[in-house]
Scaffold this active site. Structure first.
Site, mmCIF file in Angstrom:
data_model
loop_
_atom_site.group_PDB
_atom_site.id
_atom_site.type_symbol
_atom_site.label_atom_id
_atom_site.label_comp_id
_atom_site.label_asym_id
_atom_site.label_seq_id
_atom_site.Cartn_x
_atom_site.Cartn_y
_atom_site.Cartn_z
ATOM 1 N N MET B 1 0.692 -1.125 -0.044
ATOM 2 C CA MET B 1 0.014 0.119 -0.025
ATOM 3 C C MET B 1 1.037 1.344 0.161
ATOM 4 O O MET B 1 2.009 1.324 0.892
ATOM 5 C CB MET B 1 -1.002 -0.007 1.326
ATOM 6 N N CYS B 2 0.538 2.224 -0.332
ATOM 7 C CA CYS B 2 1.300 3.361 -0.738
ATOM 8 C C CYS B 2 0.240 4.816 -0.260
ATOM 9 O O CYS B 2 -0.519 4.410 0.344
ATOM 10 C CB CYS B 2 1.399 3.724 -2.343
#
Lengths: 267, 267, 267, 267
Positions: B1-2
């Site tokens: 995830m970013c």
């Protein structure tokens, strides 16, 4: 076009081949003499065999001449079988995944040359790979793809045949795309036991290839360009040759492409 | 995830959004609060629109918090429309070609989320691309491939429809592969005029998405996580939404996948 | 030895100078023609003036020819005053802090040349800096140190005098160390208003320096080597010259070292 | 604050310590548990002793968790004595020269902690080094400088004394600068024979230090944080201790600063 050097024999420090000689591979990264382009500054790589069946791999995108890690590793590591490469990109970005050698299981591979018209046949060639081999694709170069074609053609059991058929697939893909086959292939590869090399080009102008004894005959090198200049016993390998080196000796055979089906695997 | 942040409005220095706020994107690269993983240190990127129709692009593989170039560029460059991203890899190597945003012509795209089971459907999805779009593939991430699917589905003329159909192709490919579709998609993209974002997940648990006014209402942001903590007027966007921001205002519509054929293009 | 180019005039896209010309600075990073070494692959840098009083700074350790970020930045950023540099190390590691230009407040500086015998006089020169200036030292190059000597000698108020006295300090330090002074100095620097350059060598063999109009006379360049080859109106600057360019015109004065005390500051 | 691990014993693959354990150093680069900051993503390094008297050195600026080279090197290299470090910068740029371990001849050194108020005493400390030691300075960190102080104080002949006196020099420099001495020092170092470690802080709150047997007692580790969690026989080393490990056994002595003159060497 790139420069590379490979060694098979008694274990030596990597630096004896890669950094110490006057016209070493590192020196060639700055000013190669028999290459189209004198500068090979688009990354480098090293595969060496030690206590494991699969090789160690060290690749980076700096020019080889300015990497202190490479210098220290070469000074420290001893190996009886290794491949080293400095890259001059013919396309494909400067990234670690595009640096040679490429490794798959116990096999390593490095290449000087290129697949001409690659952008026109890349997709066809990629799609001719089995799923298992396709999944190993990490970068975007023609060289890595050629290595995967070799694996797909049975590299493990028949190295010469696999390279011949991989070459045949490139030629066939070019013909289907309506372009003149234009492969330049001076490559070395190994399974940790034997060291193989091939010199071939569809137009007859294959990049140079030499073999030579190292030091007091404790080992032998295969190189794209000799790394010392003062005499030595370097032997130029003729075009359309396939070389296999083992501890027992060096065998040179004629090389020619073999017909290979270019089926679409995916569905 | 970013983590990511995008801005549309009067031209501001990039640093006003990206580095200056107390919980800025750079701070989030070190310790995000609403993400699965607090560390987003696998590279970063920046796409901004200025005097050209296509955006500028700056991406690197260092953690955003330790790149002095990023700090200087953000301090210097003014833009009325930009996208910024810090990456936490869910697979795919740390390389520049795998960093967001991805750019194609005047379009830019960045993504928080992932295509679940990507390794099982990657080849099918890649082969469903037209040759022209396939040739734009530079890296190996699921995010870049999703962007290419959007382009292939007519992004230029119908952004919402293109994302819906690209989502449909991922779902269809999953079904064909016999796996449960598992797409998480909180993404932003732009053509240099409008700024679009989508929040969607096949399992209903989509990563967060917020909009908010910036400063004295001279512009608006779309972010994966608010970058200041003291009140502000951040508005959480509900799952299954498609947001379009222009200078005229913000439009939020429901989002759902659309059926899309998944033909094999290559032959 | 390195290559560099600077521009002052109407705002242009950086690419018009740095990447587009046939013998552009990027081309020179691969094959310079008037430099000792044709390859300038040990990093690069860019300082440009825009909306802030201090310049933007972008430096990296890859060869300039293989950095996609540089290409995009040059295509996107417009500036009326900028300095660009490609590095061939004469010592000093390949690190960002060792790449030119160096920046201090609103000043930027880049250099082609070297301080001969640097390892013998480095410590003396560093110790002659005031604490305030010493604290700005980030890297280990002779070039950065020369820039700091200039600052220490009053660069802000008297550019020509500061360079003369900095040169004098290097000469004096060499004499004290019992070595022949051996400074090569073809450098450019700016405060965001005027663009200065100097060409000088203690042995009379200073690296080349040229000025020339850019395009339809909207601006002028100072370069270590012309970036187009077809005529043009490039003017070679004689050795021992100091050039100051402003929007009002170009002024060329004789340059000579000035005596400067070399006191030890620290205590 | 950083994390590190060192090993002395029968030769093992580096991965057995560095990458394989559940809470390995690589895992700690992402989420350390006993450190102030859980993320140690500002570079890493490795020094190992093999066939040479001086160690091999591999350092890079990526987070350790995303470097494929590190993984391959650790899998391939066997050593009976090595030091490994993941960095969380307390100042000082992210560059290879600022990554631990630092190496000088046959000595290697790595550090968790910092010299408080470093910017106020750095110059005095640097100037107290002999010319010969000063010339080894490559980076800008407090840690490298402390190592150089140790060398200057006779590390080769008297490790415990050298660290005591180097500590004394930091304390003395702080007093002269009118600041409270604030040194945190949990460090390991080796000459390729013995493995030393120190745990000390001027305020009594020294970073943690543990020793433990590795595997079937074939070797022993010294670490800043245990790398497996399930029992094990980790032994916490008390503050103000100096540890020396040889193949013959482990010796723990009290540690205290020693008075040391802080003369200015340069003149």
């Amino acid at each position: 076009m790139c420069r590379w050097a490979a060694y098979l024999g008694e274990a030596v420090f990597l630096e004896d081949i890669i950094t110490a000689p006057c016209h070493s591979l590192i020196a060639q990264s700055h000013c190669a003499q028999e290459a189209k382009s004198p500068t090979n500054g688009d990354g480098f790589g090293l595969a060496w065999y030690g206590d494991r069946s699969e090789p160690g791999l060290y690749r980076d995108i700096l020019p080889a001449w300015s990497d202190p890690n490479l210098k220290s590793l070469c000074r420290q590591i001893k190996s009886g079988l290794f491949l080293a490469h400095v890259r001059a990109s013919t396309g494909g970005a400067t990234s670690r995944m595009n640096c040679h050698p490429f490794v798959s299981g116990r096999w390593s591979f490095m290449h000087n040359g290129q697949i001409g018209g690659f952008e026109k046949i890349r997709r066809t060639l990629e799609n001719s790979l089995s799923d298992e081999v396709f999944d190993q694709r990490e970068g975007t170069t023609d060289s890595e793809l050629f290595f995967l074609l070799m694996i797909d053609q049975g590299l493990a059991g028949d190295p010469l045949g696999a390279v011949s058929r991989a070459t045949g697939r490139v030629i066939e893909a070019s013909r289907r795309a309506g372009i003149e086959p234009a492969l330049k292939l001076t490559a070395a590869f190994s399974d940790g036991q034997a060291l193989h090399a091939v010199r071939y080009a569809t137009d007859g102008h294959a990049p140079t290839l030499y073999t030579g004894a190292f030091a007091r005959r404790a080992g032998r090198c295969i190189v794209s360009e000799p790394f010392d200049r003062d005499g030595g016993d370097w032997q130029a390998i003729p075009p359309s040759s396939f070389v296999t080196m083992t501890k027992a000796g060096t065998d040179i055979r004629p090389f020619a492409p073999a017909a290979a089906k270019l089926a679409m695997v995916v569905g």
